[in-house]
Write an enzyme that holds these catalytic residues in place. Structure first.
Site, short mmCIF file in Angstrom:
data_model
loop_
_atom_site.label_atom_id
_atom_site.label_comp_id
_atom_site.label_asym_id
_atom_site.label_seq_id
_atom_site.Cartn_x
_atom_site.Cartn_y
_atom_site.Cartn_z
N GLU A 186 6.69 -15.50 -10.57
CA GLU A 186 6.33 -14.09 -10.30
C GLU A 186 5.90 -13.12 -11.48
O GLU A 186 4.87 -12.41 -11.41
CB GLU A 186 7.35 -13.36 -9.53
CG GLU A 186 7.67 -13.50 -8.03
CD GLU A 186 8.67 -12.33 -7.73
OE1 GLU A 186 8.21 -11.41 -7.00
OE2 GLU A 186 9.90 -12.32 -8.18
N LYS A 208 5.43 -4.68 -3.68
CA LYS A 208 6.95 -4.58 -3.48
C LYS A 208 7.40 -4.91 -2.11
O LYS A 208 8.23 -5.53 -1.73
CB LYS A 208 7.36 -3.27 -4.09
CG LYS A 208 8.96 -2.95 -3.98
CD LYS A 208 9.54 -3.91 -5.02
CE LYS A 208 11.18 -3.56 -5.10
NZ LYS A 208 11.71 -4.76 -5.76
N HIS A 210 14.73 -37.61 -7.51
CA HIS A 210 14.02 -38.02 -6.43
C HIS A 210 12.66 -37.57 -6.28
O HIS A 210 11.87 -37.60 -5.27
CB HIS A 210 14.81 -37.56 -4.94
CG HIS A 210 16.00 -38.25 -4.82
ND1 HIS A 210 16.36 -39.49 -4.31
CD2 HIS A 210 17.31 -37.73 -5.03
CE1 HIS A 210 17.73 -39.85 -4.51
NE2 HIS A 210 18.36 -38.57 -4.83
N GLY A 262 -1.56 -1.27 6.71
CA GLY A 262 -1.27 -2.01 7.88
C GLY A 262 -2.74 -2.97 8.28
O GLY A 262 -3.41 -3.01 7.20
N GLU A 287 16.12 -19.10 -7.02
CA GLU A 287 15.63 -17.57 -7.31
C GLU A 287 14.93 -17.49 -8.91
O GLU A 287 14.23 -16.88 -9.07
CB GLU A 287 16.86 -16.64 -7.26
CG GLU A 287 16.73 -15.22 -7.71
CD GLU A 287 15.63 -14.64 -7.00
OE1 GLU A 287 15.12 -14.86 -6.10
OE2 GLU A 287 15.43 -13.32 -7.70
N CYS A 318 1.00 -1.09 0.00
CA CYS A 318 0.09 -0.06 0.24
C CYS A 318 0.83 1.06 -0.02
O CYS A 318 1.76 1.24 0.72
CB CYS A 318 -0.83 -0.07 1.12
SG CYS A 318 -2.18 -1.12 1.33
O1 M6R Z 1 12.32 -6.01 0.98
P1 M6R Z 1 12.89 -7.45 1.14
O2 M6R Z 1 13.97 -7.80 0.61
O3 M6R Z 1 12.71 -7.80 2.62
O4 M6R Z 1 11.67 -8.34 0.49
C1 M6R Z 1 11.65 -9.72 0.48
C2 M6R Z 1 10.65 -10.43 -0.38
O5 M6R Z 1 9.16 -9.88 -0.10
C3 M6R Z 1 11.05 -9.93 -1.99
O6 M6R Z 1 12.33 -10.54 -2.13
C4 M6R Z 1 9.88 -10.78 -2.78
O7 M6R Z 1 10.21 -11.85 -2.60
C5 M6R Z 1 10.17 -10.21 -4.32
N1 M6R Z 1 9.05 -10.17 -5.21
C6 M6R Z 1 11.09 -11.23 -5.02
O8 M6R Z 1 11.20 -10.89 -6.37
#
Ligand code: M6R
Length: 616
Positions: free
Chosen positions: A496, A611, A512, A101, A489, A2
Site C-alpha cells: 500500500e 480511506k 510449495h 456514491g 497484513e 470522496c
Molecule cells: O474501514 P474498514 O476497516 O472497513 O476498511 C477496510 C479496508 O478498506 C481497509 O482496512 C484497507 O484495507 C486499508 N487501506 C488497509 O490499510
C-alpha cells in the site's frame, strides 16, 4: 471514499470549505473543487491532483460568499480530469452538486435528460444527478413555493438506483443547501446560525460538536439559521441531535512528518482505550456494555462468522485463532464482499460479527444487512462512532482508537486485535476457561500497551533496516499460526504505502511455490517470534538462506534463534501468544512506513486508494 463538505451560515465559506477538505482529503485525492455563492452568482473552481492544487487556485481569490459546497474525489465513473471533478453544475446552470456514491442507472437517466435538452461535460454519474435535479426544479417545482429546491432534489432521488451522499446548491436559492443520503454517509453539523454538511464529522468537528447523522432515505434542508429533516416519502422527521465526542487535535499531525507515523506511535494509547473499563472487578474476564446479548444467549452460540475487508479482514483471521483457542467456538472468516453474495449455510446458533474501522465500508455494511435480513443477529466492532455499521448493528463494541487519518490502517488494526482477544476471553470464560487462566489473560492484555511502547523504541533500528532494503522490488512475509495473518497484513502494508510487490504466506507454504521468488534481491521478512513451533520456523529460515535469500525477522528477546541466520533482527519483548500478533505488527508497520517515505511515496495518501471504501 470522496469527501463532501458544505456550509451555509454567516462566515466566509471559502476558508471553511478548504479547511474541511483538508481534513477530508484522506477520503480521496484525485481532484477537488468548491462551488460558492458570490452575491447571486454561483462560482465553481476545480483542480486535478491533491488539495494543494485547488488551494493554489482558490486561496488568492477574494471570495466573501457564506454558502458553498466542496468535494475531494476518489474516481469511480470517469478519469481524473478537471471536467470530472466535483462540484458538477447542471447544464442550465441552476444546480450545483457534490456526490459520493454510484448512480447505477445513470445511463438511462442520461439518455432521458439528453432527450430533454440537457447537456453533459463530464463522464460522471454525478453530473447526471445535477441535471436530474435541475430537470425537476424546472418541470414541477414552480408549484412548490418555498420548498421548490428541496422538492426537486427529492423528486430526482426517487428515480435514482444506487448510492449517494450529496450536498447541493441552487442558483435561485442562494441561502439554501440540501443534502441527502443513501448508503453513503452524511452528517449535519449545527452551529450558531450556521449549518455544515459533511461525509465525515471530522470535516467540521473543529467548529461544532452538535450533529445529526442522517439515515438512508433522509434529506436535510438548511438556510444556515434553520434546518429541517424529511424523508423521500415527504414526512417531516425529528432530528436526533448528538454531541460529538471528538478531539480535533487528534486529527492533526502533532509534529510527526506523516499521519501514518503518528498513528503507529499512538498505539499504546489506542490499546489502553480499547481496554479501559472493560475488565471485570475480579480481574478474570472482559465485559462490554453494548453487546446487547445476555451471557445465556452467548453460551448458545455454536459458530461465529467474522466478516470484514482489507486489514480488518486480517484482524478477523487472527481472531479465528483467539476465539477457537480461548472459547473453543468454531469460527469462519469471510470477505464481506464474498459473503454478501453467497448463501453460506448458517443455522440459528450462528452469530455474525463484522469488523470495520470506518463503519462505512459498503461491502461490510451490505454483508451485515444481508445477515440481518436473514434473521441473524449481527454484532459489530468499529471505530466509527455513529457510523452506518454502528447504527445498524444489533450490538457492538467501539474501538475508541481516535481518528485514523492515514489511509493505511495501523492503530485501528492492533486495537481490533486487542478487542477481539478480549471478546475471545469473555466467550471463553462463559464456557470452560478457568478463573486462573482468565486472570492470566487479563494480565497479559493489560501489559500490552507498555510492551508496545518498548517495540516502538526500535524505530531507529527499523529505519536503518528499511534503508538497507529500500531498493528491493519484491518481498515475502512469512509467519505461522496466529502470526500468519500478521504476515498478510505486513505484506499489505508494504504494498500500500511503498508500492513494493509483497506477498504474505504461511511460512511452511513457501516451499510449495513462493520460494521460487527468492533471490538476493527478494528478502524474506519472518515473524519468528512464536514459541510453539519456532523450530519449524527456523527450518524455513534455513531453506531460504540456502537459496541466497536475506532474512529480516521479528524475534522474541532472549529466544534461542541463532544470530547468524537472521541478517536484520527486530526484537519484541517476551510475551504470551495472545499478545504476540499485536506486538509483532508494530515493526511491520514501521518498516512499511519507512520504506514508503524512503522511496518518495506519500504514505498518508497512497496512489489509487481512499480511506473508506463506500462503493462496491
Ligand atoms: O474501514 P474498514 O476497516 O472497513 O476498511 C477496510 C479496508 O478498506 C481497509 O482496512 C484497507 O484495507 C486499508 N487501506 C488497509 O490499510
Amino acid at each position: 471514499m470522496c469527501g463532501i463538505i458544505g456550509y451555509a451560515g454567516k462566515h466566509g465559506a471559502k476558508d471553511i470549505l478548504l479547511d474541511g477538505l483538508k481534513r477530508l482529503e484522506y477520503r480521496g485525492y484525485d481532484s477537488a473543487g468548491v462551488a460558492l455563492f458570490e452575491g447571486n452568482e454561483l462560482r465553481t473552481i476545480r483542480a486535478v491532483g491533491t488539495l494543494d492544487a485547488l488551494v493554489r487556485k482558490v486561496g488568492p481569490l477574494d471570495l466573501k460568499g457564506t454558502v458553498g459546497i466542496g468535494h475531494t474525489r476518489w474516481a469511480t465513473h470517469g478519469g481524473i480530469t478537471e471536467d470530472n471533478a466535483h462540484p458538477h453544475r447542471s447544464s442550465d446552470g441552476k444546480i450545483s452538486l457534490v456526490h459520493n456514491g454510484v448512480v447505477e442507472n445513470f445511463a438511462a437517466i442520461r439518455t432521458f435528460l439528453l432527450s430533454q435538452g440537457y447537456q453533459f461535460s463530464s463522464e460522471t454519474d454525478s453530473e447526471v444527478l445535477a441535471n436530474l435535479i435541475a430537470y425537476h426544479y424546472q418541470r414541477d417545482g414552480k408549484s412548490r413555493g418555498k420548498n421548490r429546491f428541496l422538492e426537486s432534489v427529492r423528486r430526482a432521488l426517487l428515480h435514482v438506483q444506487g448510492t449517494y451522499g450529496i450536498a447541493a446548491l441552487c442558483l435561485e436559492r442562494p441561502q439554501e443547501m440540501v443534502g441527502a443520503r443513501n448508503s453513503s454517509p452524511l452528517v449535519l453539523g449545527i452551529g450558531d446560525g450556521e449549518c455544515y454538511l459533511s461525509s465525515d464529522a471530522g470535516g467540521f468537528a473543529a467548529r461544532t460538536k452538535d450533529v445529526v447523522f442522517l439515515s438512508d432515505g433522509e434529506l436535510v434542508w438548511t438556510n444556515g439559521a434553520e434546518f429541517s429533516l424529511t424523508n423521500l416519502g415527504q414526512e417531516r422527521l425529528v432530528a436526533k441531535r448528538q454531541e460529538l465526542n471528538w478531539d480535533p487535535i487528534a486529527g492533526e499531525r502533532n509534529g510527526y512528518s506523516h499521519f501514518m507515523l503518528k498513528e503507529i506511535f499512538e498505539q499504546p494509547q489506542a490499546l489502553e482505550n480499547a481496554m479501559r473499563g472493560r475488565f471485570s472487578s475480579d480481574g478474570s474476564t472482559a465485559h462490554f456494555g453494548g453487546l446487547a446479548m445476555t451471557p445465556r444467549e452467548l453460551r448458545q452460540v455454536e459458530r461465529i462468522v467474522l466478516c470484514a475487508c482489507g486489514t480488518a479482514y486480517y484482524a478477523c483471521l487472527t481472531a479465528e485463532y483467539f476465539i477457537e483457542t480461548m472459547a473453543r467456538i468454531p469460527v469462519e472468516v469471510e470477505y464481506a464482499s464474498e459473503f454478501r453474495y453467497r448463501n453460506a449455510p448458517m443455522d440459528r446458533h450462528t452469530l455474525v460479527l463484522v469488523v470495520s474501522q470506518s463503519g462505512e465500508t459498503l461491502d461490510t455494511l451490505e454483508a451485515m444487512r444481508e445477515a440481518r435480513r436473514k434473521g441473524f443477529r449481527v454484532l459489530a466492532i468499529t471505530n466509527g462512532i455513529g457510523s452506518s455499521i454502528a447504527r445498524e448493528a444489533d450490538g457492538g463494541i467501539y474501538q475508541h482508537a481516535g481518528p485514523e487519518i492515514g489511509v493505511a490502517a495501523t492503530k485501528s488494526f492492533t486495537s481490533q486485535l486487542c478487542i477481539l482477544a478480549m471478546l475471545a476471553l469473555y466467550l471463553g470464560r462463559l464456557r470452560d476457561m478457568s478463573f486462573d487462566e482468565g486472570v492470566q489473560i487479563v494480565e497479559v492484555l493489560k501489559a500490552i500497551p507498555a510492551q508496545a511502547m518498548e517495540v516502538l523504541l526500535q524505530n531507529e533500528a527499523i529505519l536503518h533496516i528499511a534503508e538497507r532494503h529500500s531498493r528491493c522490488r519484491d518481498m515475502l512475509f512469512l509467519g505461522r499460526q496466529a502470526l500468519f495473518p500478521i504476515a498478510l497484513e505486513g505484506a499489505l502494508k508494504l504494498k500500500e504505502v511503498s508500492y513494493v510487490h509483497a506477498e504474505g504466506h504461511a511460512a511452511a507454504e513457501m516451499k510449495h511455490g513462493p520460494i521460487a521468488l527468492i533471490t538476493p534481491d527478494c528478502p524474506a521478512f519472518f515473524l519468528a517470534c512464536d514459541d510453539f513451533i519456532l523450530g519449524k520456523t527456523v527450518s524455513n529460515i534455513h531453506e531460504i538462506r540456502a537459496r541466497g535469500g536475506t532474512i529480516i525477522a521479528v524475534v522474541t528477546r532472549g529466544s534461542n534463534i541463532p544470530n547468524e541466520i537472521v541478517d536484520d533482527p527486530i526484537w519484541i519483548p517476551r510475551a504470551h501468544a495472545v499478545a504476540k500478533p499485536i506486538l509483532a505488527t508494530i515493526p511491520l508497520q514501521l518498516f512499511a512506513c519507512h520504506m514508503g517515505i524512503l522511496r518518495g511515496c506519500d504514505v498518508d495518501k497512497p496512489r489509487n486508494l481512499a480511506k473508506s471504501v463506500t462503493v462496491e
